[in-house]
Design a protein around this motif. Structure first.
Motif, PDB file in Angstrom:
ATOM      1  N   LEU A   1      -0.434  -7.018  -5.676  1.00  0.00           N
ATOM      2  CA  LEU A   1      -0.367  -8.139  -3.697  1.00  0.00           C
ATOM      3  C   LEU A   1       0.989  -8.832  -3.490  1.00  0.00           C
ATOM      4  CD1 LEU A   1      -3.085 -10.557  -4.491  1.00  0.00           C
ATOM      5  CD2 LEU A   1      -2.885  -9.260  -2.794  1.00  0.00           C
ATOM      6  N   ARG A   2       2.342  -8.027  -4.173  1.00  0.00           N
ATOM      7  CA  ARG A   2       3.380  -8.029  -3.056  1.00  0.00           C
ATOM      8  C   ARG A   2       3.700  -6.686  -3.027  1.00  0.00           C
ATOM      9  NH1 ARG A   2       6.922 -11.661  -6.755  1.00  0.00           N
ATOM     10  NH2 ARG A   2       8.285 -10.149  -4.919  1.00  0.00           N
ATOM     11  N   GLY A   3       4.058  -7.520  -1.268  1.00  0.00           N
ATOM     12  CA  GLY A   3       4.514  -6.789   0.077  1.00  0.00           C
ATOM     13  C   GLY A   3       5.456  -6.413  -0.646  1.00  0.00           C
ATOM     14  N   ASP A   4       6.443  -7.028  -0.593  1.00  0.00           N
ATOM     15  CA  ASP A   4       8.041  -6.402  -0.874  1.00  0.00           C
ATOM     16  C   ASP A   4       8.491  -5.577  -1.972  1.00  0.00           C
ATOM     17  OD1 ASP A   4       6.938  -8.947  -2.321  1.00  0.00           O
ATOM     18  OD2 ASP A   4       9.545  -9.632  -2.131  1.00  0.00           O
TER      19      ASP A   4
ATOM     20  N   ALA B   1       0.682  -3.965   6.702  1.00  0.00           N
ATOM     21  CA  ALA B   1       0.906  -2.340   7.288  1.00  0.00           C
ATOM     22  C   ALA B   1       2.586  -2.259   8.489  1.00  0.00           C
ATOM     23  CB  ALA B   1       0.026  -2.634   8.302  1.00  0.00           C
ATOM     24  N   GLN B   2       3.335  -3.372   8.658  1.00  0.00           N
ATOM     25  CA  GLN B   2       3.999  -3.536   9.714  1.00  0.00           C
ATOM     26  C   GLN B   2       5.272  -3.020   9.448  1.00  0.00           C
ATOM     27  OE1 GLN B   2       3.507  -3.717  12.898  1.00  0.00           O
ATOM     28  NE2 GLN B   2       5.535  -2.735  13.036  1.00  0.00           N
TER      29      GLN B   2
ATOM     30  N   PRO C   1      -4.375   1.904   9.959  1.00  0.00           N
ATOM     31  CA  PRO C   1      -4.547   1.980  11.793  1.00  0.00           C
ATOM     32  C   PRO C   1      -3.755   1.600  11.624  1.00  0.00           C
ATOM     33  CG  PRO C   1      -6.181   0.777  10.038  1.00  0.00           C
ATOM     34  CD  PRO C   1      -5.720   1.507   9.183  1.00  0.00           C
ATOM     35  N   ASP C   2      -3.537   0.700  13.110  1.00  0.00           N
ATOM     36  CA  ASP C   2      -2.438   0.243  13.577  1.00  0.00           C
ATOM     37  C   ASP C   2      -2.934  -0.977  13.270  1.00  0.00           C
ATOM     38  OD1 ASP C   2      -1.169  -1.264  16.248  1.00  0.00           O
ATOM     39  OD2 ASP C   2      -0.179   0.454  15.714  1.00  0.00           O
ATOM     40  N   PRO C   3      -1.568  -1.541  12.533  1.00  0.00           N
ATOM     41  CA  PRO C   3      -2.236  -3.140  12.282  1.00  0.00           C
ATOM     42  C   PRO C   3      -2.569  -4.156  13.332  1.00  0.00           C
ATOM     43  CG  PRO C   3       0.895  -2.895  11.593  1.00  0.00           C
ATOM     44  CD  PRO C   3       0.334  -0.833  12.944  1.00  0.00           C
ATOM     45  N   SER C   4      -2.665  -3.638  14.624  1.00  0.00           N
ATOM     46  CA  SER C   4      -2.674  -4.401  15.623  1.00  0.00           C
ATOM     47  C   SER C   4      -4.465  -4.604  15.256  1.00  0.00           C
ATOM     48  CB  SER C   4      -2.386  -4.221  17.021  1.00  0.00           C
ATOM     49  OG  SER C   4      -2.875  -3.007  17.351  1.00  0.00           O
TER      50      SER C   4
END
Length: 663
Positions: free
Chosen positions: A63-66, A94-95, A107-110
């Protein structure tokens, strides 16, 4: 158009292996990330390279995106595939991937953000003309609205989901659901909606390309057989679905995807009210689903390859979505004990073998597809989900698929842990599933003493135990350093039978037998031993011969036959007094951490009153008083990590109850 050359999967287990398989076929290098506990798991070995994330819990690692992005940059990966769960539906992650100059296979982050909140997505779908269930607030809910469903706004898989039948319980269930959601998804937001008790779970697979080629709809799946809101059996196409309803579901799913200019693979989930022939939008999963293999099987597509194609901005105009061919069914094989509330199990899988032709992560026609994150010798730990494998079958008809999958599971050799295998076999043969009349609440109210019973019936245990006793006797004879020609169990005066005692769970299974020139049973009158070795015993009962394969590992004795699998343990002749516990002791049912203490020493408690709460395998488990009494010991503390079998507390029964029990 961009080209992916090296891809990191920001996930673990079978989904990482599944993505790696497609990457190998496409010539894309692969990168795995792994926690301390996962260092020796098969998905790590499957990758071309691997990056270690120090720690064990999801919050410390996956869960650590960094850390995930740092690992991708370190390994030179130019793309990240999120798999499912963990960060797969995290718009911020995602962004961040895109901001780091890495291709995001999703998919796009939005789009993730707009569908990530089940609260906001309902509003969006209602505006797009997709039928939805209304939402409630804890303050606005009334008795007339019961039952209610508390649901996590982020994530899925049954975590952060609670059924409420009394308004008095609503606040407590919201707290529990929020805590589970925060632990599993990093977001504790929950909402409340009406709960439809009789319905089917139907979901539609879409692959969107935005304005380029529009949205492709790859049919629907039925996922109605669930336990605690977690799917057990999934199949495609959905059976017994009216053709007009099927068409309307596909159109609604396409409208949902088009409303957010969706790109990539996604699933739009609906609750289908059978009685009214109406359906309602539940949520959109902006990722690949666990059950995607059944869609791949009936449409002959590779959904991961399509995900990669969309990420590379390639056209899908040549992809033709035809009618589904045949029928595909998937079951989720879990390390769990259905008879005890589906309690997750942890430990080593000593043997995992499927019969017949087995292909991994791809459907080749007849035969079994196995999407597994573990194999023989691997460990099911306590930090992650307890799923062992997805077992998938394709056949020309649903009837054939049900029979083939049930037969393969019944003959599978799965040793070392208690699993839901027998439950799955019985479910696939049950009239409710065969007749396609299952609904999402059916299994929760089913008699698990019947559905979870050994597939071999009443004869399985006594015959398997007798075969095990003979095999152990033959093994002992073969290992003698002297007198090897004397038959096993030989006695000059055979006045009394030999006794071998096994344990089946906590139940003693004594076996009485005579040895010598031939083996006979003192318990089973109609059984003849035709042959016996340390590994194989052939028994004949009523003119019917069966071969029993006996696998011995320490005290564990696993017996396989046409009667199914029976897991026995040799009972020790002498028991260490230090291993005994006092009456009224509450033991940890599995390894995990203590997250809440609900009572103190000296408290007078009622039967069923919560004493403490554990968290293990991403779920919360309440340990309650077994009877009315007083808490006389409390050895656990919040935040403490405990092993299975640890004494957490002791409840001493009321004196009146003790006297009644004594009488």
């Amino acid at each position: 158009m961009t080209t992916i050359t090296r891809l990191l999967v920001a996930n673990r287990g079978e989904i990482a292996r599944r993505v790696f398989r497609t990457c190998r076929e496409l010539g894309i290098d692969t990168v795995a990330i792994h926690s301390d506990a996962d260092a020796g798991m098969p998905f790590v070995a499957d990758a071309d390279m691997a990056v270690h994330l120090p720690g064990n819990t999801p919050a410390e690692t996956y869960l650590r995106g960094d850390l995930v992005i740092e690992a991708a940059l370190k390994a030179g990966a130019d793309a990240i595939h999120p798999g499912y769960g963990f960060l797969s539906e995290n718009a911020a992650f995602a962004q961040q991937v895109r901001d780091a100059g890495i291709i995001w296979v999703g998919p796009d982050p939005s789009s993730i953000e707009r569908m990530g909140s089940k609260i906001e997505s309902k509003k969006l779908m209602e505006a797009a003309g997709v039928p939805v269930l209304g939402s409630l607030t804890p303050d606005s809910a009334t008795e007339a609205d019961l039952p209610l469903l508390v649901k996590a706004s982020a994530g899925g898989g049954g975590r952060g989901m609670r059924i409420v039948n009394s308004l008095a319980d609503l606040a407590k269930e919201i707290d529990i659901a929020s805590s589970e959601a925060a632990s599993a998804f990093g977001d504790g937001t929950v909402f409340v909606e009406p709960y439809i008790q009789s319905g089917r779970h139907i979901e539609v697979q879409v692959v969107g390309t935005g304005d380029r080629d529009g949205t492709l709809v790859f049919g629907e799946r039925d996922c109605s057989v669930q336990r605690r809101h977690q799917k057990v059996i999934e199949e495609a196409p959905a059976p017994a679905l009216p053709s007009e309803t099927r068409k309307a579901l596909h159109e609604a799913a396409k409208a949902a995807a088009d409303a957010i200019d969706y790109r990539g693979a996604g699933t739009v989930e609906f609750l289908y009210d059978v009685a009214k022939d109406r359906f309602y939008f539940l949520e959109m999963n902006t990722r690949l689903q666990v059950e995607h293999p059944v869609t791949e099987a009936v449409f002959g597509v590779d959904l991961v390859a399509l995900q990669l194609a969309v990420a590379e901005e390639r056209s899908l105009e040549d992809v033709v979505v035809g009618e589904p061919k045949g029928h595909s069914i998937e079951v989720r094989l879990y390390a769990e004990d259905p008879a005890h509330g589906y309690q997750p199990q942890s430990g080593r899988i000593t043997r995992f073998e499927m019969p017949g032709v087995v292909s991994e992560f791809t459907t080749t026609g007849y035969g079994i597809r196995l999407d597994s994150g573990v194999g023989s010798g691997d460990e099911i730990g306590t930090f992650y989900d307890a799923m062992i494998s997805k077992v998938i079958v394709w056949a020309p008809t649903r009837e054939q698929a049900l029979r083939q999958l049930a037969g393969a599971l019944a003959k599978a050799e799965l040793h070392g842990l208690k699993t839901n295998r027998d439950l799955l076999v019985n479910l696939l043969r049950d009239p409710v599933v065969v007749g396609a009349t299952m609904e999402t609440t059916w299994l929760d109210g089913a008699d698990l003493s019947v559905l979870g019973a050994p597939v071999g019936g009443a004869d399985a245990v006594p015959q398997s135990a007798f075969a095990a006793a003979i095999a152990l006797a033959e093994a002992s004879r073969a290992s003698r350093p002297v007198q090897t020609r004397i038959p096993a169990g030989f006695r000059n005066v055979p006045s009394q039978p030999q006794e071998t005692v096994f344990l089946l769970g906590d139940v003693e299974v004594p076996v009485h037998w005579y040895g010598g020139r031939s083996f006979t049973s003192a318990d089973l009158e109609d059984v003849i031993v035709r042959s016996a070795t340390a590994e194989t015993v052939v028994l004949e009962t009523g003119g019917v011969r069966r071969t029993f394969a006996v696998h011995v590992g320490g005290d564990a004795v696993d017996v396989e036959s046409s009667l199914g699998h029976v897991a026995l343990k040799r009972k020790p002749r002498f028991i260490d007094p230090a291993s005994q516990v006092a009456a009224g002791s509450l033991l940890a049912p599995m390894p995990g951490s203590i997250i809440a203490i609900r009572a103190q020493v000296g408290d007078v408690v009622t039967e069923g009153q919560p004493i403490l709460v554990m968290e293990a395998m991403k779920m919360q488990h309440t340990i309650s008083a077994p009877y009315a009494g007083t808490v006389t010991e409390l050895a656990a503390a919040e935040g403490q990590q405990v092993e299975a079998g640890t004494v957490l507390a002791v409840v001493t029964p009321d004196s009146d109850d003790s006297e009644e029990d004594a009488n």
